[in-house]
Design a protein around this motif. Sequence first.
Motif, PDB file in Angstrom:
ATOM      1  N   TYR A   1       4.952   5.924   2.814  1.00  0.00           N
ATOM      2  CA  TYR A   1       5.543   6.531   1.616  1.00  0.00           C
ATOM      3  C   TYR A   1       4.801   7.812   1.247  1.00  0.00           C
ATOM      4  O   TYR A   1       5.413   8.818   0.900  1.00  0.00           O
ATOM      5  CB  TYR A   1       5.520   5.541   0.448  1.00  0.00           C
ATOM      6  N   LYS A   2       3.496   7.767   1.345  1.00  0.00           N
ATOM      7  CA  LYS A   2       2.682   8.937   1.010  1.00  0.00           C
ATOM      8  C   LYS A   2       3.011  10.121   1.915  1.00  0.00           C
ATOM      9  O   LYS A   2       2.951  11.279   1.495  1.00  0.00           O
ATOM     10  CB  LYS A   2       1.194   8.581   1.127  1.00  0.00           C
TER      11      LYS A   2
ATOM     12  N   THR B   1      12.416  -4.946  -1.261  1.00  0.00           N
ATOM     13  CA  THR B   1      11.135  -4.704  -0.584  1.00  0.00           C
ATOM     14  C   THR B   1      10.719  -3.248  -0.787  1.00  0.00           C
ATOM     15  O   THR B   1      11.564  -2.357  -0.839  1.00  0.00           O
ATOM     16  CB  THR B   1      11.233  -5.017   0.922  1.00  0.00           C
ATOM     17  N   THR B   2       9.431  -3.029  -0.918  1.00  0.00           N
ATOM     18  CA  THR B   2       8.943  -1.673  -1.166  1.00  0.00           C
ATOM     19  C   THR B   2       8.356  -1.053   0.091  1.00  0.00           C
ATOM     20  O   THR B   2       7.934  -1.747   1.010  1.00  0.00           O
ATOM     21  CB  THR B   2       7.874  -1.658  -2.290  1.00  0.00           C
ATOM     22  N   ALA B   3       8.330   0.258   0.067  1.00  0.00           N
ATOM     23  CA  ALA B   3       7.851   1.040   1.206  1.00  0.00           C
ATOM     24  C   ALA B   3       6.381   0.754   1.484  1.00  0.00           C
ATOM     25  O   ALA B   3       5.602   0.442   0.571  1.00  0.00           O
ATOM     26  CB  ALA B   3       8.046   2.520   0.923  1.00  0.00           C
ATOM     27  N   GLU B   4       6.018   0.877   2.739  1.00  0.00           N
ATOM     28  CA  GLU B   4       4.620   0.765   3.152  1.00  0.00           C
ATOM     29  C   GLU B   4       3.893   1.971   2.557  1.00  0.00           C
ATOM     30  O   GLU B   4       4.347   3.111   2.707  1.00  0.00           O
ATOM     31  CB  GLU B   4       4.570   0.765   4.685  1.00  0.00           C
ATOM     32  N   PRO B   5       2.795   1.758   1.824  1.00  0.00           N
ATOM     33  CA  PRO B   5       2.151   2.838   1.059  1.00  0.00           C
ATOM     34  C   PRO B   5       1.782   4.088   1.869  1.00  0.00           C
ATOM     35  O   PRO B   5       2.022   5.204   1.416  1.00  0.00           O
ATOM     36  CB  PRO B   5       0.895   2.180   0.476  1.00  0.00           C
TER      37      PRO B   5
ATOM     38  N   GLY C   1       8.778   4.427   5.209  1.00  0.00           N
ATOM     39  CA  GLY C   1       8.388   4.983   3.919  1.00  0.00           C
ATOM     40  C   GLY C   1       9.415   4.800   2.817  1.00  0.00           C
ATOM     41  O   GLY C   1       9.244   5.305   1.715  1.00  0.00           O
ATOM     42  N   PHE C   2      10.466   4.039   3.099  1.00  0.00           N
ATOM     43  CA  PHE C   2      11.549   3.872   2.127  1.00  0.00           C
ATOM     44  C   PHE C   2      11.591   2.446   1.589  1.00  0.00           C
ATOM     45  O   PHE C   2      11.252   1.498   2.295  1.00  0.00           O
ATOM     46  CB  PHE C   2      12.895   4.197   2.784  1.00  0.00           C
TER      47      PHE C   2
END
Length: 137
Positions: A108-109, A101-105, A95-96
């Motif tokens: 993250y939620k 690279t962005t967190a897996e949605p 989630g980070f």
Amino acid sequence: MKKFAGSVVILMFALQAQAQVMQQKAQWATISVPQLKCWTCKDKLEKFLLTEKGPNGDAGIVKWTIAMNTGILKIQYVPDRITLDYIKVAINNAGFDADSTTAEPQAYKALPPLCKRAADGGGPQKGKPCNLPPDLQ
């Protein structure tokens, strides 16, 4: 028979030497994880990294340190067992964000509000420092 036994011993030494050459040394990498500003986020990521490390520590992750004031994760890993890209994906799956690279949605939620991006209203709240150990807050 003596020649055969001698050949086997030499072969065993040669194979062991080759295995040692092929095994890479552990190396350190620095990954920016901007959401790592509080103990809650640090604990959550460390629990996830422990599962990625494997039950015997044989998955390639050796150890790590987290600097919460800067959001920097320094991680030691063995490149012939795990890649830096895989480690970043694992952090994303927790989630980070990791570097670019962005967190897996979905992951993250599921993060607590403190561990969300500042743009989403997360992070330390004014007057409530969360980078101190829980017993000092």
